[in-house]
Design an enzyme around this catalytic site. Sequence first.
Site, PDB file in Angstrom:
ATOM      1  CB  CYS A  91      -7.689  19.329  -1.473  1.00  0.00           C
ATOM      2  SG  CYS A  91      -6.584  20.516  -0.920  1.00  0.00           S
TER       3      CYS A  91
ATOM      4  CG  HIS B 249      -1.375   5.874  21.451  1.00  0.00           C
ATOM      5  ND1 HIS B 249      -0.918   5.644  22.657  1.00  0.00           N
ATOM      6  CD2 HIS B 249      -2.002   6.446  20.980  1.00  0.00           C
ATOM      7  CE1 HIS B 249       0.134   6.356  22.463  1.00  0.00           C
ATOM      8  NE2 HIS B 249      -0.435   6.967  21.164  1.00  0.00           N
TER       9      HIS B 249
ATOM     10  CG  ASP C 110      -6.990  26.825   5.911  1.00  0.00           C
ATOM     11  OD1 ASP C 110      -7.226  26.907   7.319  1.00  0.00           O
ATOM     12  OD2 ASP C 110      -5.921  25.804   5.615  1.00  0.00           O
TER      13      ASP C 110
ATOM     14  CD  GLU D 225      -4.108  26.438   2.796  1.00  0.00           C
ATOM     15  OE1 GLU D 225      -5.067  25.803   3.562  1.00  0.00           O
ATOM     16  OE2 GLU D 225      -2.583  25.954   2.963  1.00  0.00           O
TER      17      GLU D 225
HETATM   18  C1  PEP Z   1      -7.992  23.341   3.721  1.00  0.00           C
HETATM   19  O1  PEP Z   1      -7.717  24.431   4.019  1.00  0.00           O
HETATM   20  O2  PEP Z   1      -9.209  23.384   2.520  1.00  0.00           O
HETATM   21  C2  PEP Z   1      -6.843  22.339   3.839  1.00  0.00           C
HETATM   22  C3  PEP Z   1      -7.142  21.464   2.993  1.00  0.00           C
HETATM   23  O3  PEP Z   1      -5.993  22.422   4.409  1.00  0.00           O
HETATM   24  P1  PEP Z   1      -6.273  21.801   6.125  1.00  0.00           P
HETATM   25  O4  PEP Z   1      -7.769  21.386   5.908  1.00  0.00           O
HETATM   26  O5  PEP Z   1      -5.433  20.408   5.886  1.00  0.00           O
HETATM   27  O6  PEP Z   1      -5.711  23.185   6.815  1.00  0.00           O
HETATM   28 MG    MG Z   2      -5.430  24.309   5.096  1.00  0.00          MG
END
Ligand code: PEP
Ligand code: MG
Length: 570
Positions: A501, A188, A454, A430
């Site tokens: 993302c 923490h 991913d 992904e």
């Molecule tokens: C990804 O896989 O690119 C993603 C944004 O998800 P995470 O990193 O949470 O698996």
């Molecule tokens: Mg992912």
Amino acid sequence: MIIKGTKVSNGYAIGKVKVIHNQEILVSHKKVDDVIVEFNRVKKAVENVVDKIKEEKILVENRLNYNELRIFDAHMTMAEDPEILSMIKLNIEKDHTSAEFAVKKVFDDVINTFKASDKEYFRQRATDVEDIKRKILCQLLKIEEINLDTITDKVIIASHDLTPSQTARLNQENTLGFITEAGGLTSHSAIMAKSLEIPAVLGLKDVLNYVNDGDEIIIDSEEGFIIVHPTEEEIKAYEKKIKLKKVYQEKLSLIKSLATTTLDDKSMTLASNIGNLFDFEKALEVNSDGIGLFRTEFIFMDRPELPTEDEQFEIYKKVLSKMKSKKVIIRTVDIGGDKSLDYMRLPKEMNPFLGLRGIRLCLKHPEIFKKQIRALLRASIYGKLCIMFPMISTVKEFLEAKKMVDETKKELKKEKIVVSKKIEIGMMVETPAAAILSDKFAKYVDFFSIGTNDLVQYTLAADRMNEHVSNLYQPLNPSILKLIKMTIDNAHQYKKWVGVCGEIASDKYAALLLIGLGVDELSMNVSNLLYIKDIILNTSYKDLKHIASRVLMLDTEKDVMEYLIDHCDI
Ligand code: PEP
Ligand code: MG
């Protein structure tokens, strides 16, 4: 002398050390006559401790996020735990021992049980119990607790370990940074250091043997080490780093209010990835164009049980209402793979990344999924909600998940709960299957968000966590670029929008390439957003389209990188 540890926050600090000794409080075995009076002393001490924790919580209310503030609630609950109190009572009654002795004995048993756990989460909780024990003993023995907010000199705190309440009490004005011998990433103290933005390196083995009060040190919490007795050149180099960081940050803060458009007026959505309300506050600070990925699994982690529907609702409501008309993509919980929940006791898997993760787990545990969907739909009236499903690999999965949303909408209608009519429902791309079949998916979704973290590991069959195959983990491999391009083209054919993302969105070259390939939104870690915005503001979309068309013809990631470095010279 350089000592390496675990970096838990960002930044640098140069300063003199102040060593804090959290010595064990010694308690002797003393017999008492009146066991009732003795137990009443414990009850009074606990009452005072709870009041103290409440005070500490108020002190940091504006600086910590929702989950971190819950640490204080957990401490209060622990201090008042009826089971612990009845064990203390039993000890006093049975052996006529003093309140102090009984408290120490009972708490030490609990601490040892936590320490012996095979789960890191529970081992780290031993420090929390230690914190409560110390507080109760200080009350009973009328010992003044070490109060870090009274330190008036600008110093770097060094200690064997800092308790969470000590960390919370660190005076941000005077604490240049802190270093400890114990503590890991999930302690923490580490979590708080990050939120309080105090440079800190933990897990510095035996560091107190090497530093004394008044010694000069440098903390490099970007890399996770300290320099003891730095040379003049080292101090100069770090003073320069601190200065440069400040100047650059000041420059970036000037572009916050500008619209995200290229030199030739192509507008882009530059959104933030968040995992909790603290990240969210930062997203607001940089005026991000939206939330491109809210990783809701972090609401489910680092706590002892599932969050309730109402707890989730409050969080989603807050984010949606504060973002007003900007889009907020909330991803349904993506548990599994590297993100596990101790309290769910999921079976161990040989290949967790290929196992029960993301939407697969949610469809198998509809009770968890349903609660989240209800919370999301209830919150939808407060802003512009986009719901996104993770780890989709078949059309059937997407339709099943969407069906859950539709059914829940009907359920809420029956309960006379209003739900927004404008919710968008999309999915992460992904898995290679999702990208390859993006023309099929595009008929059903409102949007795609490409999760390259991913997508890269599944396409190149290279575990994203395994350093032995990191040479194969190639985000800009032509195979990935082809899948991205295919997804964008298929989405646009059906007039659907596409974001990215994954981490590559925050890489300068990759971001420029993605814009050239036609993505509509880039979503990234808040700390990189203004840096990427600055680059976009100084680039021509026409040039990027040309660069992207050339890059698509190349054979290897190395070629792609070299081409980008040669042609995106900003
Ligand atoms: C990804 O896989 O690119 C993603 C944004 O998800 P995470 O990193 O949470 O698996
Ligand atoms: Mg992912």
